[in-house]
Structures are given as C-alpha cells and as structure tokens.
Write a protein that holds these residues in place. Structure first.
Motif, PDB file in Angstrom:
ATOM      1  N   LEU A  17       6.373  20.539  -1.455  1.00 22.96           N
ATOM      2  CA  LEU A  17       5.244  19.818  -0.862  1.00 22.96           C
ATOM      3  C   LEU A  17       4.269  19.343  -1.933  1.00 22.96           C
ATOM      4  N   THR A  18       4.003  20.201  -2.896  1.00 21.22           N
ATOM      5  CA  THR A  18       3.101  19.822  -3.987  1.00 21.22           C
ATOM      6  C   THR A  18       3.664  18.638  -4.757  1.00 21.22           C
ATOM      7  N   PHE A  19       4.946  18.691  -5.057  1.00 22.99           N
ATOM      8  CA  PHE A  19       5.592  17.608  -5.792  1.00 22.99           C
ATOM      9  C   PHE A  19       5.574  16.305  -4.991  1.00 22.99           C
ATOM     10  N   LYS A  20       5.919  16.381  -3.702  1.00 26.46           N
ATOM     11  CA  LYS A  20       5.952  15.183  -2.873  1.00 26.46           C
ATOM     12  C   LYS A  20       4.551  14.586  -2.693  1.00 26.46           C
ATOM     13  N   ASN A  21       3.534  15.438  -2.587  1.00 31.62           N
ATOM     14  CA  ASN A  21       2.160  14.940  -2.490  1.00 31.62           C
ATOM     15  C   ASN A  21       1.750  14.226  -3.767  1.00 31.62           C
ATOM     16  N   LEU A  22       2.152  14.763  -4.907  1.00 29.41           N
ATOM     17  CA  LEU A  22       1.858  14.108  -6.178  1.00 29.41           C
ATOM     18  C   LEU A  22       2.549  12.751  -6.255  1.00 29.41           C
ATOM     19  N   CYS A  23       3.816  12.709  -5.862  1.00 32.17           N
ATOM     20  CA  CYS A  23       4.557  11.444  -5.862  1.00 32.17           C
ATOM     21  C   CYS A  23       3.924  10.423  -4.921  1.00 32.17           C
ATOM     22  N   LEU A  24       3.501  10.892  -3.750  1.00 32.65           N
ATOM     23  CA  LEU A  24       2.875  10.003  -2.780  1.00 32.65           C
ATOM     24  C   LEU A  24       1.562   9.442  -3.314  1.00 32.65           C
ATOM     25  N   THR A  25       0.771  10.289  -3.928  1.00 25.47           N
ATOM     26  CA  THR A  25      -0.502   9.844  -4.511  1.00 25.47           C
ATOM     27  C   THR A  25      -0.265   8.809  -5.602  1.00 25.47           C
ATOM     28  N   LYS A  26       0.706   9.080  -6.464  1.00 23.08           N
ATOM     29  CA  LYS A  26       0.988   8.156  -7.568  1.00 23.08           C
ATOM     30  C   LYS A  26       1.505   6.819  -7.045  1.00 23.08           C
ATOM     31  N   SER A  27       2.428   6.853  -6.097  1.00 26.41           N
ATOM     32  CA  SER A  27       2.980   5.605  -5.558  1.00 26.41           C
ATOM     33  C   SER A  27       1.925   4.772  -4.851  1.00 26.41           C
ATOM     34  N   SER A  28       1.076   5.432  -4.064  1.00 28.91           N
ATOM     35  CA  SER A  28       0.054   4.668  -3.340  1.00 28.91           C
ATOM     36  C   SER A  28      -0.992   4.103  -4.300  1.00 28.91           C
ATOM     37  N   THR A  29      -1.312   4.834  -5.352  1.00 27.91           N
ATOM     38  CA  THR A  29      -2.277   4.338  -6.344  1.00 27.91           C
ATOM     39  C   THR A  29      -1.693   3.176  -7.140  1.00 27.91           C
ATOM     40  N   MET A  30      -0.465   3.324  -7.564  1.00 33.49           N
ATOM     41  CA  MET A  30       0.166   2.284  -8.382  1.00 33.49           C
ATOM     42  C   MET A  30       0.468   1.022  -7.586  1.00 33.49           C
ATOM     43  N   SER A  31       0.701   1.157  -6.280  1.00 35.20           N
ATOM     44  CA  SER A  31       0.989  -0.035  -5.478  1.00 35.20           C
ATOM     45  C   SER A  31      -0.216  -0.964  -5.407  1.00 35.20           C
ATOM     46  N   VAL A  32      -1.415  -0.388  -5.486  1.00 34.86           N
ATOM     47  CA  VAL A  32      -2.625  -1.209  -5.487  1.00 34.86           C
ATOM     48  C   VAL A  32      -2.766  -1.942  -6.818  1.00 34.86           C
ATOM     49  N   LEU A  33      -2.348  -1.304  -7.892  1.00 31.98           N
ATOM     50  CA  LEU A  33      -2.501  -1.879  -9.225  1.00 31.98           C
ATOM     51  C   LEU A  33      -1.376  -2.840  -9.605  1.00 31.98           C
ATOM     52  N   ALA A  34      -0.227  -2.731  -8.941  1.00 29.59           N
ATOM     53  CA  ALA A  34       0.934  -3.554  -9.291  1.00 29.59           C
ATOM     54  C   ALA A  34       0.673  -5.020  -8.959  1.00 29.59           C
ATOM     55  N   GLN A  35       1.166  -5.883  -9.828  1.00 30.05           N
ATOM     56  CA  GLN A  35       1.014  -7.317  -9.600  1.00 30.05           C
ATOM     57  C   GLN A  35       2.316  -7.963  -9.131  1.00 30.05           C
ATOM     58  N   ASP A  36       3.439  -7.375  -9.486  1.00 34.41           N
ATOM     59  CA  ASP A  36       4.739  -7.897  -9.097  1.00 34.41           C
ATOM     60  C   ASP A  36       5.011  -7.550  -7.628  1.00 34.41           C
ATOM     61  N   GLU A  37       5.372  -8.548  -6.831  1.00 39.44           N
ATOM     62  CA  GLU A  37       5.583  -8.335  -5.392  1.00 39.44           C
ATOM     63  C   GLU A  37       6.765  -7.414  -5.116  1.00 39.44           C
ATOM     64  N   GLU A  38       7.818  -7.532  -5.905  1.00 35.72           N
ATOM     65  CA  GLU A  38       8.983  -6.675  -5.700  1.00 35.72           C
ATOM     66  C   GLU A  38       8.629  -5.213  -5.980  1.00 35.72           C
ATOM     67  N   LEU A  39       7.848  -4.993  -7.027  1.00 37.77           N
ATOM     68  CA  LEU A  39       7.409  -3.632  -7.353  1.00 37.77           C
ATOM     69  C   LEU A  39       6.500  -3.082  -6.257  1.00 37.77           C
ATOM     70  N   LYS A  40       5.619  -3.915  -5.714  1.00 38.45           N
ATOM     71  CA  LYS A  40       4.759  -3.489  -4.613  1.00 38.45           C
ATOM     72  C   LYS A  40       5.588  -3.069  -3.398  1.00 38.45           C
ATOM     73  N   THR A  41       6.644  -3.814  -3.125  1.00 44.51           N
ATOM     74  CA  THR A  41       7.525  -3.490  -2.001  1.00 44.51           C
ATOM     75  C   THR A  41       8.224  -2.158  -2.230  1.00 44.51           C
ATOM     76  N   ILE A  42       8.721  -1.948  -3.442  1.00 49.35           N
ATOM     77  CA  ILE A  42       9.394  -0.693  -3.764  1.00 49.35           C
ATOM     78  C   ILE A  42       8.430   0.476  -3.618  1.00 49.35           C
TER      79      ILE A  42
END
Length: 68
Positions: A17-42
């Motif tokens: 759970l700790t690991f998945k929460n960390l991954c979720l936090t990182k993915s949601s944070t990086m999706s806001v910063l990403a400029q490439d649409e394909e990367l945002k989708t991933i």
C-alpha cells in the motif's frame, strides 16, 4: 480460509500500500507537469490503475468475512 491475515501478511500488504500510494502520488504529480499528450495519457492510465490496486489491497485489510 481464515478470517484474518497473519502478522507478516498484514505487514506485506501495508508495504504494498505504501509503495502504491507513492506511485500514485508521483504519477498524478507528473501528469500535471508533462507536456507530451501521449505521456499524459500513460500517466493518467497509471493513476486509474493505481487507484484500483489500492482499493483491492485495502479489501485485504478491511474484509474480515470468511471466504471459501
């Protein structure tokens, strides 16, 4: 199957759970910063999958019914 997880199993689920929460936090944070649409989708798909995984893991800790 028994109603309760063993201590080591509970600790392993908490670790996952700790690991998945960390991954979720990182993915949601990086999706806001990403400029490439394909990367945002991933990243968006990863956020959705991560939320589902966390819900499934939480069921192991909260579901105390006897399963057959």
């Amino acid at each position: 199957m028994s109603k309760y997880l063993g201590l080591h199993e509970t600790l392993e689920v908490h670790e996952l759970l700790t690991f998945k929460n960390l991954c979720l936090t990182k993915s949601s944070t990086m999706s806001v910063l990403a400029q490439d649409e394909e990367l945002k989708t991933i990243l968006s798909n990863d956020v959705t999958a991560g939320q589902q995984h966390i819900k499934q893991l939480l069921q192991f800790l909260t579901n105390r019914e006897v399963q057959q």
